[in-house]
Motif scaffolding. Structure first.
Motif, short mmCIF file in Angstrom:
data_model
loop_
_atom_site.label_atom_id
_atom_site.label_comp_id
_atom_site.label_asym_id
_atom_site.label_seq_id
_atom_site.Cartn_x
_atom_site.Cartn_y
_atom_site.Cartn_z
N GLY A 189 0.69 -1.25 0.04
CA GLY A 189 -0.17 -0.09 -0.01
C GLY A 189 0.80 1.23 -0.01
O GLY A 189 0.35 2.21 0.57
N ILE A 190 1.76 1.52 -0.81
CA ILE A 190 2.72 2.50 -1.05
C ILE A 190 2.78 3.14 -2.17
O ILE A 190 3.59 4.12 -2.54
N ARG A 191 1.69 2.84 -3.09
CA ARG A 191 1.45 3.54 -4.37
C ARG A 191 1.47 4.98 -4.10
O ARG A 191 0.45 5.52 -3.34
N ARG A 243 8.35 6.88 5.53
CA ARG A 243 6.99 6.43 5.58
C ARG A 243 6.75 5.10 4.52
O ARG A 243 5.98 4.11 5.06
N ALA A 244 7.27 4.91 3.43
CA ALA A 244 7.16 4.12 2.48
C ALA A 244 7.82 2.82 3.14
O ALA A 244 7.41 1.67 3.16
N VAL A 279 6.06 -0.89 4.34
CA VAL A 279 6.39 -2.29 3.90
C VAL A 279 6.64 -2.98 5.24
O VAL A 279 6.52 -4.47 5.30
N LEU A 280 7.48 -2.63 6.31
CA LEU A 280 7.84 -3.39 7.49
C LEU A 280 6.54 -3.86 8.09
O LEU A 280 6.33 -5.07 8.46
N LEU A 281 5.52 -2.99 8.14
CA LEU A 281 4.20 -2.90 8.62
C LEU A 281 3.28 -4.13 8.03
O LEU A 281 2.90 -5.18 8.46
N ALA A 282 3.59 -4.41 6.75
CA ALA A 282 2.81 -5.03 5.94
C ALA A 282 3.46 -6.46 5.78
O ALA A 282 2.86 -7.76 5.88
N ALA A 283 4.77 -6.49 5.97
CA ALA A 283 5.50 -7.84 6.19
C ALA A 283 5.23 -8.28 7.60
O ALA A 283 5.06 -9.70 7.70
N LEU A 301 10.37 3.12 -5.16
CA LEU A 301 10.75 4.32 -4.63
C LEU A 301 12.34 4.59 -4.98
O LEU A 301 13.11 3.78 -4.99
N GLN A 302 12.48 5.71 -5.69
CA GLN A 302 14.06 6.34 -6.17
C GLN A 302 13.92 7.74 -6.20
O GLN A 302 12.99 8.45 -5.81
#
Length: 278
Positions: A140-142, A149-150, A154-158, A221-222
């Motif tokens: 959910g980082i789109r 924050r991204a 990601v860590l919370l989703a994992a 992300l870049q």
């Protein structure tokens, strides 16, 4: 002392012999005017080669090969690289087991510099870090542009089992970067454990200087200025090797800096106007 007079080749010599004699005469004149002329292309060593520990990313990306090839022209020797990860480089610098270290930016380097256990700490260049992951937006980082924050999302989703996260090795520069950007969330999530995660590509931070062309994961992300690693160098206070200090200075010269442009994409040399502190 003036150069000795050179006798012109006699007319009795054949054309080939005259050319050979003239070639010898010009070479002798050059060697007399320049004592190192007989060793064209070489330089007398300005210091003994130091013991240099290097992070594998410098080796794999081709930087050390470019530097080693150029050193003979300027320094008269070629450094013998000892490949080891950044944590080992910093530990051996602290102990004086190596004279100079090439490593990726890490809080430990800043602390050793503050304590005076390493010196001449310089940033030579940088590599951007990208967040890669699955094609689907499992975390959910789109649209998210903030690295902290991204990564936290990601860590919370994992942790919830909705996505996979390829955590960088503990104590590595990438782990320190994640810890800094997420304000310490990574160690907390690792201690709490994770549930089963779906199959498929994992989210992962990948330095652009080491990214493989075959890695087809989506770039999430870049171009975030906070997502980068610095290529750094420092000398060991316990060693104080003169060749180590010379090497640090040389790595900031244009010939050494040009290597960043010659190797695979992903490295950026430092700004030309100066040698900024880290």
């Amino acid at each position: 002392m003036p150069a000795p007079a050179l006798r012109a080749p006699t007319a009795s010599l054949s054309a080939g012999s005259r050319r050979q004699a003239l070639s010898w005469a010009l070479g002798a004149a050059g060697a007399w005017a320049h004592p190192l002329g007989a060793l064209a292309g070489t330089v007398a060593p300005r210091a003994e080669s130091p013991r240099v520990g290097v992070d594998p990313m410098f080796v794999a990306s081709g930087l050390t090969a470019k530097w080693r090839a150029a050193m003979g022209k300027d320094l008269g020797w070629q450094a013998q690289w000892q490949e080891m990860d950044t944590a080992q480089v910093l530990a051996q610098l602290e102990a004086g087991q190596i004279d100079t270290g090439l490593f990726l930016s890490h809080p430990r380097a800043t602390e050793l510099d503050r304590q005076g256990l390493i010196y001449n700490l310089q940033t030579l260049g940088t590599t951007a870090v990208w967040l890669l992951g699955p094609t689907e937006d499992l975390a959910g980082i789109r649209g998210e542009r903030d690295a902290g924050r991204a990564l936290t999302q990601v860590l919370l989703a994992a942790q919830a089992g909705a996505a996979r996260w390829a955590a960088p090795p503990a104590g590595s520069p990438l782990a320190a970067l994640v810890d800094e950007l997420t304000r310490g969330q990574l160690p907390k999530l690792n201690r709490s454990g994770t549930t089963a995660t779906p199959d498929g590509p994992a989210y992962e931070l990948v330095p652009l200087a080491s990214r493989l062309a075959s890695d087809r994961r989506k770039v999430w992300l870049q171009d975030d200025p906070k997502l980068l690693l610095k290529a750094q160098v420092a000398c060991s206070f316990r060693s104080r090797h003169p060749g180590g200090k010379l090497l640090v200075n040389w790595l900031g010269w244009p010939l050494a800096q040009s290597a960043f442009k010659q190797v695979r994409p992903g490295w950026q040399g430092r700004p030309a106007q100066g040698a900024p502190r880290p």
